[in-house]
Design an enzyme around this catalytic site. Structure first.
Site, PDB file in Angstrom:
ATOM      1  N   MET A  27      -9.068  -8.572  -8.265  1.00  0.00           N
ATOM      2  CA  MET A  27      -8.633  -9.062  -9.573  1.00  0.00           C
ATOM      3  C   MET A  27      -8.632 -10.598  -9.572  1.00  0.00           C
ATOM      4  SD  MET A  27      -5.978  -6.339 -11.119  1.00  0.00           S
ATOM      5  CE  MET A  27      -4.511  -6.916 -10.318  1.00  0.00           C
ATOM      6  N   ALA A  29      -7.939 -14.520  -8.263  1.00  0.00           N
ATOM      7  CA  ALA A  29      -6.843 -15.262  -7.625  1.00  0.00           C
ATOM      8  C   ALA A  29      -6.958 -15.076  -6.107  1.00  0.00           C
ATOM      9  CB  ALA A  29      -5.480 -14.807  -8.140  1.00  0.00           C
ATOM     10  N   HIS A  31      -7.401 -15.193  -2.142  1.00  0.00           N
ATOM     11  CA  HIS A  31      -6.757 -15.898  -1.035  1.00  0.00           C
ATOM     12  C   HIS A  31      -7.408 -15.429   0.259  1.00  0.00           C
ATOM     13  CE1 HIS A  31      -4.645 -12.119  -0.493  1.00  0.00           C
ATOM     14  NE2 HIS A  31      -4.193 -12.189  -1.737  1.00  0.00           N
ATOM     15  N   GLY A  33      -6.619 -13.370   2.397  1.00  0.00           N
ATOM     16  CA  GLY A  33      -6.637 -11.909   2.581  1.00  0.00           C
ATOM     17  C   GLY A  33      -7.925 -11.313   2.011  1.00  0.00           C
ATOM     18  N   HIS A  34      -8.302 -11.744   0.792  1.00  0.00           N
ATOM     19  CA  HIS A  34      -9.557 -11.259   0.196  1.00  0.00           C
ATOM     20  C   HIS A  34     -10.750 -11.707   1.043  1.00  0.00           C
ATOM     21  CE1 HIS A  34      -7.006 -11.623  -3.569  1.00  0.00           C
ATOM     22  NE2 HIS A  34      -7.447 -10.395  -3.684  1.00  0.00           N
ATOM     23  N   GLY A 146      -7.589  -3.684   1.033  1.00  0.00           N
ATOM     24  CA  GLY A 146      -6.627  -4.211   2.002  1.00  0.00           C
ATOM     25  C   GLY A 146      -5.512  -3.214   2.302  1.00  0.00           C
ATOM     26  N   LYS A 148      -2.552  -4.008   2.805  1.00  0.00           N
ATOM     27  CA  LYS A 148      -1.269  -4.403   2.200  1.00  0.00           C
ATOM     28  C   LYS A 148      -0.904  -3.400   1.105  1.00  0.00           C
ATOM     29  CE  LYS A 148      -0.499  -7.773  -0.728  1.00  0.00           C
ATOM     30  NZ  LYS A 148       0.270  -7.131  -1.800  1.00  0.00           N
ATOM     31  N   ASP A 149      -1.912  -3.000   0.325  1.00  0.00           N
ATOM     32  CA  ASP A 149      -1.693  -1.979  -0.710  1.00  0.00           C
ATOM     33  C   ASP A 149      -1.997  -0.624  -0.064  1.00  0.00           C
ATOM     34  OD1 ASP A 149      -1.583  -3.714  -3.432  1.00  0.00           O
ATOM     35  OD2 ASP A 149      -2.957  -4.586  -1.987  1.00  0.00           O
ATOM     36  N   SER A 184      -0.608 -12.542  -0.836  1.00  0.00           N
ATOM     37  CA  SER A 184      -0.719 -11.813  -2.098  1.00  0.00           C
ATOM     38  C   SER A 184      -0.950 -12.819  -3.211  1.00  0.00           C
ATOM     39  CB  SER A 184       0.594 -11.061  -2.356  1.00  0.00           C
ATOM     40  OG  SER A 184       0.691 -10.693  -3.724  1.00  0.00           O
TER      41      SER A 184
HETATM   42  O1  PAF Z   1      -6.044  -4.262  -5.342  1.00  0.00           O
HETATM   43  C1  PAF Z   1      -6.472  -4.777  -6.401  1.00  0.00           C
HETATM   44  O2  PAF Z   1      -6.676  -5.989  -6.497  1.00  0.00           O
HETATM   45  C2  PAF Z   1      -6.727  -3.881  -7.591  1.00  0.00           C
HETATM   46  O3  PAF Z   1      -5.807  -2.853  -7.668  1.00  0.00           O
HETATM   47  C3  PAF Z   1      -8.174  -3.334  -7.638  1.00  0.00           C
HETATM   48  C4  PAF Z   1      -8.451  -2.425  -6.455  1.00  0.00           C
HETATM   49  C5  PAF Z   1      -9.157  -4.489  -7.652  1.00  0.00           C
HETATM   50  C6  PAF Z   1      -8.381  -2.510  -8.916  1.00  0.00           C
HETATM   51  O4  PAF Z   1      -8.192  -3.280 -10.066  1.00  0.00           O
END
Ligand code: PAF
Length: 281
Positions: A27, A29, A31, A33-34, A146, A148-149, A184
Site C-alpha cells: 500500500m 509508504a 520502508h 521492511g518492504h 511480511g 509482521k502481518d 510499519s
Molecule cells: O499488507 C498490506 O500492505 C496490504 O494488506 C496488502 C497485502 C497490500 C493488500 O492491500
C-alpha cells in the site's frame, strides 16, 4: 524500472517475462521492511513486480484510509534503487470497475473472523478481495508477504490453497528498528512520546518468549496489565499454533504470540515465534 497505471500495460509487459515472476503487493509508504521483501523476491524469481494501491475495502468506516500516508515519489525512488522490474500504480477504477462497494468479494470465514478480524470485521475480506484481483492481474509465480502481518500471511496461504492458485507464497521476516519496534507504515503516526512507549510491545513479546512456562495464560494476562500501565491498550495478546492460528496454552517451537493494540490512536500489530528463529534473536 517501468511504472504503469493500467492493467493492459501491465499485462503487455508481463507477457514478455518468460520465466519466474515474484509479486510484492503493497500500500506504499514503503520502508525497509518492504525493501527486504523485495530483496527476498529477487532471490526467488527472475522478475519482480510491485503494486502500490491503498485499498479502500480493507479499511473500516472510522479507520485511516483518508490519512494513510501516500508517498508516491519517494516510494518509486526506493523501488528503482532496490531494483524492481515493474511497478503497478492502479487507479481505483482499474481495481474496482464496479466501485468498491459493488465489487465481487472473497473471504476466509473462520480465520478471517479471529484476532484482527474481531475488531476489524471488514479487513480480511478487503485484503483477500484485492489480493485475489492483483494475483489475477499480475499472474505471478511467487508472491511475498511480511510475517509482521502473520494472520494476513496465513489467510493468504489458505486462499491460495482453497482456490488452487498456482502461486508460491513466501513469508518475509519482520524487520525491526534498533530498539525492537516492528517496522510499519503506521509508525509514522506516533508522536515522539508514543514512539518511545511503543518499544514496550516487542520488549513484552521477547520477555514472554524467554520466560514462557505452562502458566503462559497468566503470564499473558500480567503482560497485558503491564502494557496498560504504560498506556498501551491491548486488543489481543494470544499464543497460537503457527500453522492453524488455533489458540493454545502450551508454549512450543511451532507456536507464536500474536499482539494487536493501540498506542494512542495508532493500532500496531506484532508477533514473535516461540521457536528457534534467528531473526528474533
Ligand atoms: O499488507 C498490506 O500492505 C496490504 O494488506 C496488502 C497485502 C497490500 C493488500 O492491500
Amino acid at each position: 524500472m517501468q511504472v504503469v497505471d493500467s492493467i493492459v500495460s501491465l499485462r503487455s509487459t508481463r507477457q514478455s517475462y518468460t520465466s519466474s515472476v515474484a509479486f510484492v503487493p503493497t500500500m506504499g509508504a514503503l520502508h525497509e521492511g518492504h525493501l527486504s521483501l523485495i530483496r527476498l523476491a529477487k532471490k526467488h524469481a527472475r522478475h519482480v513486480i510491485v503494486s502500490i494501491f491503498v485499498n479502500p475495502t480493507q479499511f473500516g468506516p472510522t479507520e485511516d484510509f483518508d490519512t494513510y500516508p501516500r508517498t508516491r515519489e519517494q516510494d518509486l525512488a526506493l523501488l528503482a534503487e532496490v531494483g524492481v522490474d515493474l511497478v503497478l500504480l492502479p487507479t481505483l477504477r482499474e481495481i474496482y470497475p464496479h466501485g468498491p462497494e459493488a465489487a465481487t468479494k472473497v473471504y476466509v470465514p473462520v480465520l478471517g473472523r479471529r484476532y484482527c478480524g474481531q475488531s476489524r470485521p471488514l479487513f480480511f475480506e478487503g485484503v483477500c478481495s484485492v489480493v485475489l484481483r492483483l494475483f489475477h492481474i499480475v499472474n505471478p509465480t511467487h508472491a511475498l508477504f511480511g510475517e509482521k502481518d502473520f494472520q494476513q500471511l496465513t489467510l493468504i496461504r489458505q486462499l491460495v490453497e482453497d482456490l488452487y492458485l498456482p502461486i508460491q507464497i513466501v513469508g518475509g521476516p519482520i524487520l525491526r528498528e534498533p530498539d525492537g519496534l516492528a517496522m510499519s507504515s503506521r509508525n509514522r503516526y506516533l508522536t515522539p512520546q508514543e514512539r518511545v512507549l511503543a518499544t514496550a510491545i516487542y520488549a513484552t513479546l521477547s520477555q514472554l518468549k524467554s520466560t514462557a512456562t505452562p502458566q503462559i495464560k497468566q503470564q499473558v494476562q500480567d503482560s497485558i496489565a503491564v502494557l496498560e500501565q504504560v498506556g498501551i491498550v491491548t486488543d489481543y495478546l494470544t499464543l497460537v499454533h503457527e500453522k492453524t492460528l488455533e489458540e493454545t496454552e502450551i508454549p512450543a517451537n511451532d507456536t507464536r504470540l500474536l499482539f494487536a493494540g493501540y498506542v494512542g490512536k495508532t493500532r500496531l500489530i506484532d508477533n514473535i515465534s516461540l521457536g528457534e528463529d534467528p531473526t528474533f534473536a
